[in-house]
Design an enzyme around this catalytic site. Structure first.
Site, PDB file in Angstrom:
ATOM      1  CE1 TYR A  42      -3.527  -2.922   0.192  1.00 10.99           C
ATOM      2  CE2 TYR A  42      -3.955  -1.676   2.448  1.00 10.99           C
ATOM      3  CZ  TYR A  42      -4.126  -3.152   1.198  1.00 10.99           C
ATOM      4  OH  TYR A  42      -4.839  -4.008   1.875  1.00 10.99           O
TER       5      TYR A  42
ATOM      6  N   PRO B 211     -16.248  -3.269   1.816  1.00 14.53           N
ATOM      7  CG  PRO B 211     -16.606  -2.864   3.931  1.00 14.53           C
ATOM      8  CD  PRO B 211     -15.920  -2.657   3.425  1.00 14.53           C
TER       9      PRO B 211
ATOM     10  N   GLY C 129     -17.565   1.904  -2.821  1.00 15.53           N
ATOM     11  CA  GLY C 129     -18.386   2.640  -2.166  1.00 15.53           C
ATOM     12  C   GLY C 129     -19.385   3.372  -3.104  1.00 15.53           C
TER      13      GLY C 129
END
Length: 328
Positions: free
Chosen positions: A53, A208, A212
């Site tokens: 990341y 989840p 978005g």
């Protein structure tokens, strides 16, 4: 915030996790500090990151914030290793690569252990037992407390977990698996989730909120200027969930939210949070305001009739061999 056990282990994590995918790239140190402080103040403990990341910047930034903002002992840090920025080989699950990556992660994080360490993806070029041996070594050395995998399909997860259970006391039991899971992506229900439930592995859903889209911000032809959908490098990530099928699901979520006097985001997040086998959805927020909106789901439990309606409108097509042929 309510705490849950991570799979069939004694480790307890907050039932919402904080994701750091954009840290060090789109999220600067100031915003990251606001996010972490907001999360911690709300009782959140699980913070998820990975060595790739921001090319390592997310871990480095998290380490700096733990050094002065939030006590290390109050957080459950989850990181991953195995992805490589190499066009010739996307994943490297070799023992040497994984253990070297772990040492580099610990240096960036400024800690001598991580609470949960995931193999980021299955590497078909490396024997699985070699990959899993890296987990055993990492836990045995104290550098890792619990281990898991990410992005393993059903048979890969079952094979890995069963291998680890074959020699109790000498191999590290898999505590968790991280997979994308939302009302817009229910593919894990075919094989991954049943395997995880059977083997006592906790599911940590990524994306989840359907990348978005389930927030409702993209309804119609809308693409907010500050959204992922308007970002050059993240727009392709969002695009697959902007089709007609997704739109019908988003409409159903919005209708349910209106009826409950809450937001679409809260409905979508509550749905996945309370699915069987889920330990903690991992939420990535752009700023503290967005995160606060997500954390407000803590007090929401969806009525059974709403859950059934959302299940129906988003149901994936599962036929052979998943269908219960005994009923025919």
């Amino acid at each position: 915030m309510e705490q849950r056990h991570l799979g069939r282990t004694g480790l307890r994590v907050s039932r919402i996790g904080l994701g750091t995918l954009t840290w060090g790239r789109d999220t600067d140190e100031h915003d990251a500090a606001d996010l972490l402080k907001t999360f911690w103040d709300a009782g959140g403990t699980l913070v998820d990151t990975a060595d790739v990341y921001g090319d390592g910047e997310a871990e480095y930034l998290l380490g700096r914030l733990m050094d002065g903002l939030v006590p290390r002992r109050d957080l459950v840090i989850s990181t991953k290793a195995g992805s490589v920025p190499d066009p010739e080989r996307r994943f490297d699950g070799s023992r040497g690569h994984l253990l070297a990556a772990l040492d580099a992660s610990l240096t960036r994080l400024g800690t001598d252990y991580v609470d949960v360490w995931h193999v980021h993806a299955y590497d078909p070029a490396t024997p699985l037992d070699e990959t899993l041996q890296a987990l055993d070594i990492a836990v045995g050395s104290g550098r890792v407390r619990y281990a898991g995998v990410a992005n393993f399909c059903g048979w890969q997860l079952a094979k890995a977990a069963t291998w680890q259970l074959a020699a109790p006391g000498t191999r590290t039991r898999l505590a968790s698996t991280q997979m994308e899971y939302s009302l817009l992506q229910r593919g894990v229900e075919r094989e991954v989730l049943p395997a995880a439930l059977d083997l006592g592995i906790g599911l940590l859903p990524s994306s989840p909120l359907g990348r978005g889209v389930l927030s409702g911000k993209y309804r119609g032809d809308a693409t907010p200027a500050d959204s992922r959908g308007a970002s050059d490098h993240l727009a392709p990530f969002v695009a697959p969930y902007l089709d007609d099928a997704a739109s019908r699901i988003v409409d159903a979520v919005t209708t349910a939210a209106d009826g409950l006097a809450v937001t679409a985001l809260q409905v979508a997040l509550a749905w996945v949070r309370d699915r069987p086998g889920v330990a903690a959805p991992i939420v990535g927020a752009r700023n503290a305001q967005q995160l606060t909106a997500a954390l407000s789901v803590e007090t929401l439990s969806l009525p059974d009739e709403i859950c059934r309606a959302l299940d129906d409108v988003s149901a994936p097509v599962h036929r052979y061999p998943d269908h219960d042929w005994s009923t025919l």
